[in-house]
Design a protein around this motif. Structure first.
Motif, PDB file in Angstrom:
ATOM      1  N   UNK A 156      -1.138   5.123  -8.352  1.00 49.47           N
ATOM      2  CA  UNK A 156      -1.028   5.331  -6.889  1.00 49.47           C
ATOM      3  C   UNK A 156      -2.334   5.786  -6.283  1.00 49.47           C
ATOM      4  N   UNK A 157      -3.439   5.265  -6.827  1.00 46.10           N
ATOM      5  CA  UNK A 157      -4.708   5.598  -6.180  1.00 46.10           C
ATOM      6  C   UNK A 157      -4.757   4.946  -4.788  1.00 46.10           C
ATOM      7  N   UNK A 158      -5.725   5.369  -3.973  1.00 49.21           N
ATOM      8  CA  UNK A 158      -5.809   4.885  -2.591  1.00 49.21           C
ATOM      9  C   UNK A 158      -6.277   3.429  -2.572  1.00 49.21           C
ATOM     10  N   UNK A 213       0.336   8.370   5.880  1.00 51.64           N
ATOM     11  CA  UNK A 213       1.382   7.710   5.096  1.00 51.64           C
ATOM     12  C   UNK A 213       1.047   7.707   3.618  1.00 51.64           C
ATOM     13  N   UNK A 214      -0.254   7.899   3.289  1.00 48.77           N
ATOM     14  CA  UNK A 214      -0.653   7.805   1.894  1.00 48.77           C
ATOM     15  C   UNK A 214      -1.109   9.156   1.338  1.00 48.77           C
ATOM     16  N   UNK A 229       0.815   9.431 -13.839  1.00 44.62           N
ATOM     17  CA  UNK A 229       0.131   8.612 -12.827  1.00 44.62           C
ATOM     18  C   UNK A 229       0.968   8.415 -11.565  1.00 44.62           C
ATOM     19  N   UNK A 230       2.270   8.692 -11.639  1.00 45.09           N
ATOM     20  CA  UNK A 230       3.130   8.557 -10.461  1.00 45.09           C
ATOM     21  C   UNK A 230       2.857   9.656  -9.438  1.00 45.09           C
ATOM     22  N   UNK A 277      -8.977  11.914  -7.532  1.00 43.91           N
ATOM     23  CA  UNK A 277      -7.697  11.277  -7.198  1.00 43.91           C
ATOM     24  C   UNK A 277      -7.757  10.631  -5.828  1.00 43.91           C
ATOM     25  N   UNK A 278      -6.625  10.028  -5.447  1.00 38.39           N
ATOM     26  CA  UNK A 278      -6.483   9.387  -4.133  1.00 38.39           C
ATOM     27  C   UNK A 278      -6.556  10.381  -2.977  1.00 38.39           C
ATOM     28  N   UNK A 303       0.787  -1.233   0.000  1.00 39.21           N
ATOM     29  CA  UNK A 303       0.000   0.000   0.000  1.00 39.21           C
ATOM     30  C   UNK A 303       0.814   1.275   0.000  1.00 39.21           C
ATOM     31  N   UNK A 304       2.112   1.186   0.285  1.00 38.03           N
ATOM     32  CA  UNK A 304       2.945   2.391   0.346  1.00 38.03           C
ATOM     33  C   UNK A 304       3.033   2.983  -1.054  1.00 38.03           C
ATOM     34  N   UNK A 325      -4.747  -1.018  -2.219  1.00 29.62           N
ATOM     35  CA  UNK A 325      -3.702  -2.007  -1.967  1.00 29.62           C
ATOM     36  C   UNK A 325      -3.533  -2.929  -3.165  1.00 29.62           C
ATOM     37  N   UNK A 362      -0.258  12.004  -9.977  1.00 28.21           N
ATOM     38  CA  UNK A 362      -1.717  11.845 -10.037  1.00 28.21           C
ATOM     39  C   UNK A 362      -2.500  12.890  -9.261  1.00 28.21           C
TER      40      UNK A 362
END
Lengths: 403, 403
Positions: free
Chosen positions: A51-53, B203-204, B235-236, B222-223, A39-40, A55, B238
């Motif tokens: 890198x969406x939220x 962390x995210x 996308x890296x 987005x996330x 998930x990091x 796992x 995002x």
């Protein structure tokens, strides 16, 4: 419906993601663990291209399932993976794991060097108190060996640094503060395609796009796991360029990490308005000799620690031992490090470290000489380890830059 | 010897640090826990005035000891605390704790929302397997109420945003990419004193100095735990500005967080080359009415969740319910949040949340209206909760900016 045309693409292929998952899968098999939960953000991006939220579930067979909470529609456009599955509640992760194995495995992994304790406990809870092992060494080992696609992205960042260096005479002025000069060069990086973010692994490290400092201010030590820190503008940041105004005849160091598609480069050049003292010019020459020696002689199989020793000896022979990678008791114990999705990747070319150079590694080699009363001179180039030696990736030449 | 003249100062006093430690000490007393070990950079800075590598030991009596591994000499200059103690080995933390209490307490705290699992286990080990509780709610509650010193630093960031806004007509051009425009305004922030870094807890999550996006690209989800994300360049990353070129008559949103001495502001304005459609102009007017209503009516004791409901109702009455804070099922469930050393502080003005507004809180209120086919309009202002109502900290006026 999200229009795919709005979403930037990285060009990573499903085949490349499969070979990354196979690498992690092999580590898992050796450790007899069926599942890694990733998930990091940089690791998640490595295995999914996104890198969406959420796992990535990576199995020991090298299968990857990407569970996405926010935003699943975007993740599906970004990731070449076949299985991109939306979820809403944390408990659905359990369903997905059960779907993969028919039951909850007795052991799985998380990257315990970065996963916060509360999240670890939450996973422990949701996955029936299964044993959780640390996969950070597995993942960092896989990431250590770069594919041609990854090297090409690092090359793009390296070219951005070079494009910025070609404009320093226009952009920098004597009397500018370090912070303003740094801002101007970082803006120029962005104009040439820098992604606008640099990642460092570690809860107590912070990514900065570029560091510019001059004179004594460059020699100020900091919390950063790096040879240099810098005064910064405030104790709240305590690194990078600060309020010092760039003066005549003092060394200016620009250490920057332009990144493309997540992959960062890492290079340093020394500049000056006017002329450096003989002592500083000589120290810069010694630093250049170090990277040139690495460029000429390094090869697969070399011990990383030996390269630190070799350069430390070169510094000592030149009477620079107490200035090499810091001063007196504030000296860093490494002279290079891997680069990739993070700035502080493996291997580390540090005192006593037993990694061996291996084809596919990309390392930044950064001999720097620190004089608290005068400033810092140094150079940093990026190299790809090849089958027979090293390929220089840096395109900027090694000379001191007189502005 | 490190010359103190090289080290920037934050102006925080020993008295202020003592009152912060007393706040945490009170929480510890209520929980019957003698010790908090604080290492997360923004929290460490809050209790010591410095973010060098190390830990603050805060006792239930409100005493603070600052243990510093790297760089202790610098920490001593930065921190007004009396006890700044160098250490080299992790085990020395045990000696320091024993020195404070004569023994190792049965229980102590760490911020388990951010402390990585491996570090948690290492602390568990070194402190005789003592019980470890989570202090993140204690610390975030203390940090929620700002001192006049803290508000003054936030005000400085707010002024930087205003100074940048005064120059947008010169700096932005039609046809620029979002990323270049964003880079230009972030550079301008830096020139006016922005510290060069924005912190977000989690962390995210990732801190970005300023987001600029235009047209449909601004509406890309987005996330990020925020109403907007943006397409980004890759996308890296995002999030934030991407490769879209700013066109005529499309809304441009600039959401930025200039920071001074660690404290970040958070403001948004909407701009346009040409003219917005009637629909978008109307939506912007409704967003402005929301912040103006908060400015006129909010007061201590108000439920944070009620302010979300109030604004959601205003949106519904204006026919904007499906566009308020996102679109359709991608809507954020909050309309404001605390700001300070991090961008995502407490309280959160979100659906069903039961914090009450309290004097000393500083909140960013950010109604935004999202139209996937046209773009985003919105505003964000910063407010200090006072004894009787709210004080507007933002100095930029609320009007739409025509370039």
């Amino acid at each position: 419906m999200l229009d795919p045309v709005l979403i930037p693409k990285s060009g990573v292929t499903r085949e490349e993601l499969a070979s990354r998952a196979a690498c992690l899968g092999n580590h898992l098999k050796k450790a007899n663990i069926p599942l890694a939960v990733v998930g990091y953000p940089p690791d998640l991006y490595y295995f999914t291209g996104s890198i969406q939220l959420g796992y990535a579930l990576v199995t020991w067979e090298g299968e990857t399932i990407y569970l996405v909470k926010k935003d699943p529609e975007r993740a599906r456009i970004e990731s070449p993976l076949e299985k991109v599955i939306p979820y809403r509640r944390f408990s659905e992760i359990k369903d997905a794991v059960r779907g993969l194995f028919g039951k909850i495995p007795e052991t799985f992994t998380l990257s315990l060097d970065v996963v916060p304790t509360n999240l670890f406990l939450r996973f422990k809870d949701v996955l029936d108190r299964a044993r959780i092992e640390d996969d950070s060494a597995f993942i960092r080992s896989c990431r250590m060996i770069k594919s041609p696609y990854e090297v090409e992205n690092i090359r793009q960042g390296i070219k951005i640094y070079d494009a910025v260096l070609r404009r320093v005479s226009d952009l920098l002025k004597e009397g500018m503060t370090e912070a303003e000069a740094e801002g101007a060069l970082v803006f120029e990086m962005r104009r040439h395609g820098h992604q606008g973010l640099v990642r460092m692994r570690g809860w107590d490290q912070e990514g900065i796009d570029g560091y510019l400092y001059a004179g004594r201010s460059a020699a100020v030590p900091s919390f950063l796991d790096a040879p240099l820190g810098g005064a910064g503008m405030t104790p709240a940041v305590a690194i990078a360029g600060g309020n010092h105004r760039i003066g005549r005849n003092e060394p200016i160091v620009f250490d920057a990490s332009p990144g493309v598609n997540g992959y960062v480069s890492d290079q340093t050049r020394t500049m000056v308005f006017g002329q450096l003292s003989e002592k500083l010019e000589n120290a810069y020459r010694v630093a250049v000799e170090m990277v040139q020696r690495f460029e000429a002689e390094a090869k697969p199989g070399d011990l990383c620690g030996d390269w630190f020793d070799t350069m430390e000896k070169m510094a000592a022979r030149a009477g620079l031992r107490d200035h090499f990678m810091g001063f007196e008791d504030k000296r860093a114990r490494f002279v290079g490090h891997g680069i990739g999705l993070e700035l502080n990747e493996w291997p580390v070319l540090g005192k006593g470290l037993t990694w061996r150079l291996d084809p596919g590694m990309v390392v930044a080699v950064e001999p720097k000489m620190v004089f608290p009363e005068a400033g810092v001179v140094g150079i940093e180039n990026d190299y790809l380890i090849t089958e027979t030696g090293v390929a220089r990736l840096s395109v900027t030449d090694d000379a001191l830059i007189v502005l």
